[in-house]
Design a protein around this motif. Structure first.
Motif, PDB file in Angstrom:
ATOM      1  N   SER A   6       0.828  -1.211   0.000  1.00 49.54           N
ATOM      2  CA  SER A   6       0.000   0.000   0.000  1.00 49.54           C
ATOM      3  C   SER A   6       0.863   1.263   0.000  1.00 49.54           C
ATOM      4  CB  SER A   6      -0.958   0.004   1.191  1.00 49.54           C
ATOM      5  OG  SER A   6      -0.248  -0.044   2.398  1.00 49.54           O
ATOM      6  N   ARG A   7       1.994   1.228   0.699  1.00 48.57           N
ATOM      7  CA  ARG A   7       2.893   2.393   0.717  1.00 48.57           C
ATOM      8  C   ARG A   7       3.513   2.610  -0.657  1.00 48.57           C
ATOM      9  NH1 ARG A   7       4.039   7.357   1.614  1.00 48.57           N
ATOM     10  NH2 ARG A   7       6.177   7.802   2.184  1.00 48.57           N
ATOM     11  N   LEU A   8       3.914   1.525  -1.321  1.00 49.07           N
ATOM     12  CA  LEU A   8       4.464   1.653  -2.674  1.00 49.07           C
ATOM     13  C   LEU A   8       3.424   2.236  -3.625  1.00 49.07           C
ATOM     14  CD1 LEU A   8       6.545  -1.602  -3.090  1.00 49.07           C
ATOM     15  CD2 LEU A   8       7.389   0.730  -2.871  1.00 49.07           C
ATOM     16  N   GLN A   9       2.193   1.775  -3.503  1.00 55.57           N
ATOM     17  CA  GLN A   9       1.119   2.292  -4.345  1.00 55.57           C
ATOM     18  C   GLN A   9       0.905   3.777  -4.060  1.00 55.57           C
ATOM     19  OE1 GLN A   9      -0.246   0.823  -6.836  1.00 55.57           O
ATOM     20  NE2 GLN A   9      -1.738   2.384  -7.323  1.00 55.57           N
ATOM     21  N   GLN A  10       0.962   4.146  -2.795  1.00 54.45           N
ATOM     22  CA  GLN A  10       0.792   5.542  -2.413  1.00 54.45           C
ATOM     23  C   GLN A  10       1.902   6.407  -3.016  1.00 54.45           C
ATOM     24  OE1 GLN A  10       1.398   6.405   1.755  1.00 54.45           O
ATOM     25  NE2 GLN A  10      -0.088   8.074   1.694  1.00 54.45           N
ATOM     26  N   LEU A  11       3.147   5.952  -2.922  1.00 57.98           N
ATOM     27  CA  LEU A  11       4.267   6.696  -3.494  1.00 57.98           C
ATOM     28  C   LEU A  11       4.112   6.852  -5.002  1.00 57.98           C
ATOM     29  CD1 LEU A  11       7.257   5.158  -1.521  1.00 57.98           C
ATOM     30  CD2 LEU A  11       6.413   7.504  -1.340  1.00 57.98           C
TER      31      LEU A  11
ATOM     32  N   THR B 195      12.379  11.678 -13.512  1.00 57.18           N
ATOM     33  CA  THR B 195      13.278  11.030 -12.557  1.00 57.18           C
ATOM     34  C   THR B 195      13.495  11.905 -11.326  1.00 57.18           C
ATOM     35  OG1 THR B 195      14.394   9.885 -14.375  1.00 57.18           O
ATOM     36  CG2 THR B 195      15.581  10.021 -12.282  1.00 57.18           C
ATOM     37  N   ASP B 196      13.691  13.189 -11.528  1.00 61.08           N
ATOM     38  CA  ASP B 196      13.897  14.102 -10.402  1.00 61.08           C
ATOM     39  C   ASP B 196      12.668  14.173  -9.501  1.00 61.08           C
ATOM     40  OD1 ASP B 196      16.452  14.629 -11.318  1.00 61.08           O
ATOM     41  OD2 ASP B 196      15.904  16.534 -12.274  1.00 61.08           O
TER      42      ASP B 196
ATOM     43  N   VAL C 142      12.747   3.457  -1.248  1.00 60.61           N
ATOM     44  CA  VAL C 142      12.695   2.240  -2.044  1.00 60.61           C
ATOM     45  C   VAL C 142      14.078   1.917  -2.602  1.00 60.61           C
ATOM     46  CG1 VAL C 142      10.273   2.562  -2.680  1.00 60.61           C
ATOM     47  CG2 VAL C 142      12.038   3.511  -4.141  1.00 60.61           C
ATOM     48  N   ASP C 143      14.239   0.672  -3.027  1.00 55.76           N
ATOM     49  CA  ASP C 143      15.511   0.271  -3.622  1.00 55.76           C
ATOM     50  C   ASP C 143      15.569   0.748  -5.082  1.00 55.76           C
ATOM     51  OD1 ASP C 143      13.988  -1.540  -5.139  1.00 55.76           O
ATOM     52  OD2 ASP C 143      14.433  -3.206  -3.807  1.00 55.76           O
ATOM     53  N   THR C 144      16.724   0.577  -5.699  1.00 51.12           N
ATOM     54  CA  THR C 144      16.956   1.088  -7.053  1.00 51.12           C
ATOM     55  C   THR C 144      16.002   0.481  -8.071  1.00 51.12           C
ATOM     56  OG1 THR C 144      19.272   1.425  -6.518  1.00 51.12           O
ATOM     57  CG2 THR C 144      18.708   1.383  -8.849  1.00 51.12           C
ATOM     58  N   ARG C 145      15.764  -0.802  -7.984  1.00 48.95           N
ATOM     59  CA  ARG C 145      14.882  -1.474  -8.940  1.00 48.95           C
ATOM     60  C   ARG C 145      13.458  -0.924  -8.837  1.00 48.95           C
ATOM     61  NH1 ARG C 145      14.779  -7.678  -8.341  1.00 48.95           N
ATOM     62  NH2 ARG C 145      16.873  -7.389  -9.129  1.00 48.95           N
ATOM     63  N   THR C 146      12.986  -0.735  -7.632  1.00 52.19           N
ATOM     64  CA  THR C 146      11.642  -0.200  -7.423  1.00 52.19           C
ATOM     65  C   THR C 146      11.575   1.245  -7.900  1.00 52.19           C
ATOM     66  OG1 THR C 146      11.391  -1.658  -5.517  1.00 52.19           O
ATOM     67  CG2 THR C 146       9.818   0.148  -5.713  1.00 52.19           C
ATOM     68  N   PHE C 147      12.629   2.005  -7.654  1.00 52.27           N
ATOM     69  CA  PHE C 147      12.697   3.389  -8.116  1.00 52.27           C
ATOM     70  C   PHE C 147      12.540   3.449  -9.630  1.00 52.27           C
ATOM     71  CE2 PHE C 147      15.272   6.851  -9.854  1.00 52.27           C
ATOM     72  CZ  PHE C 147      14.670   7.949  -9.266  1.00 52.27           C
ATOM     73  N   ARG C 148      13.305   2.623 -10.327  1.00 51.17           N
ATOM     74  CA  ARG C 148      13.230   2.606 -11.798  1.00 51.17           C
ATOM     75  C   ARG C 148      11.840   2.215 -12.283  1.00 51.17           C
ATOM     76  NH1 ARG C 148      18.412  -0.804 -12.575  1.00 51.17           N
ATOM     77  NH2 ARG C 148      19.950   0.659 -11.815  1.00 51.17           N
ATOM     78  N   ALA C 149      11.228   1.249 -11.601  1.00 57.00           N
ATOM     79  CA  ALA C 149       9.885   0.807 -11.982  1.00 57.00           C
ATOM     80  C   ALA C 149       8.865   1.934 -11.811  1.00 57.00           C
ATOM     81  CB  ALA C 149       9.469  -0.404 -11.158  1.00 57.00           C
TER      82      ALA C 149
ATOM     83  N   VAL D 230       5.267   6.076 -14.157  1.00 54.70           N
ATOM     84  CA  VAL D 230       4.664   7.415 -14.117  1.00 54.70           C
ATOM     85  C   VAL D 230       5.099   8.327 -15.258  1.00 54.70           C
ATOM     86  CG1 VAL D 230       4.386   7.284 -11.623  1.00 54.70           C
ATOM     87  CG2 VAL D 230       6.367   8.462 -12.555  1.00 54.70           C
ATOM     88  N   ALA D 231       6.096   7.910 -16.035  1.00 56.52           N
ATOM     89  CA  ALA D 231       6.541   8.733 -17.166  1.00 56.52           C
ATOM     90  C   ALA D 231       5.433   8.779 -18.217  1.00 56.52           C
ATOM     91  CB  ALA D 231       7.816   8.171 -17.770  1.00 56.52           C
ATOM     92  N   PRO D 232       5.145   9.956 -18.739  1.00 58.23           N
ATOM     93  CA  PRO D 232       4.142  10.043 -19.812  1.00 58.23           C
ATOM     94  C   PRO D 232       4.565   9.178 -21.000  1.00 58.23           C
ATOM     95  CG  PRO D 232       4.728  12.228 -18.995  1.00 58.23           C
ATOM     96  CD  PRO D 232       5.683  11.246 -18.391  1.00 58.23           C
ATOM     97  N   ASP D 233       3.584   8.688 -21.744  1.00 61.13           N
ATOM     98  CA  ASP D 233       3.855   7.800 -22.881  1.00 61.13           C
ATOM     99  C   ASP D 233       4.861   8.383 -23.853  1.00 61.13           C
ATOM    100  OD1 ASP D 233       2.168   5.790 -21.986  1.00 61.13           O
ATOM    101  OD2 ASP D 233       0.431   6.614 -23.046  1.00 61.13           O
ATOM    102  N   LYS D 234       4.807   9.676 -24.078  1.00 60.26           N
ATOM    103  CA  LYS D 234       5.726  10.299 -25.045  1.00 60.26           C
ATOM    104  C   LYS D 234       7.176  10.296 -24.578  1.00 60.26           C
ATOM    105  CE  LYS D 234       4.905  14.910 -23.298  1.00 60.26           C
ATOM    106  NZ  LYS D 234       4.389  16.217 -23.535  1.00 60.26           N
ATOM    107  N   LEU D 235       7.415  10.064 -23.283  1.00 62.58           N
ATOM    108  CA  LEU D 235       8.782  10.054 -22.744  1.00 62.58           C
ATOM    109  C   LEU D 235       9.318   8.642 -22.521  1.00 62.58           C
ATOM    110  CD1 LEU D 235       8.521  12.931 -20.129  1.00 62.58           C
ATOM    111  CD2 LEU D 235       9.348  13.046 -22.474  1.00 62.58           C
TER     112      LEU D 235
END
Length: 72
Positions: A18-23, A43-44, A54-61, A66-71
């Motif tokens: 639930s916390r990951l979903q919230q973030l 990313t910023d 979160v760990d690096t893998r979760t950060f990247r995910a 959340v990145a817009p489709d065009k990015l």
């Protein structure tokens, strides 16, 4: 002054789903409101949002989600 942060979540082995979903939702809202034009901006924003929770893998995910489709 009292901090407004939620408690830090442990590494992904014990992460609260639930916390990951919230973030992720908070990051997505911020990215949308900022009308980002580059992946670096996304990313910023995510980096500030998750604040080493979160760990690096979760950060990247989260960035990928959340990145817009065009990015992507």
């Amino acid at each position: 002054m009292r901090e407004n942060r939620l408690p830090r979540i442990p590494d992904s082995a014990g992460c609260s789903t639930s916390r990951l979903q919230q973030l992720k939702l908070i990051a997505a809202s911020r990215v949308s409101a900022a009308r980002t034009t580059s992946r670096q901006q996304v990313t910023d924003i995510v980096r500030v949002t998750v604040d080493d929770e979160v760990d690096t893998r979760t950060f990247r995910a989260i960035v990928d989600d959340v990145a817009p489709d065009k990015l992507r």
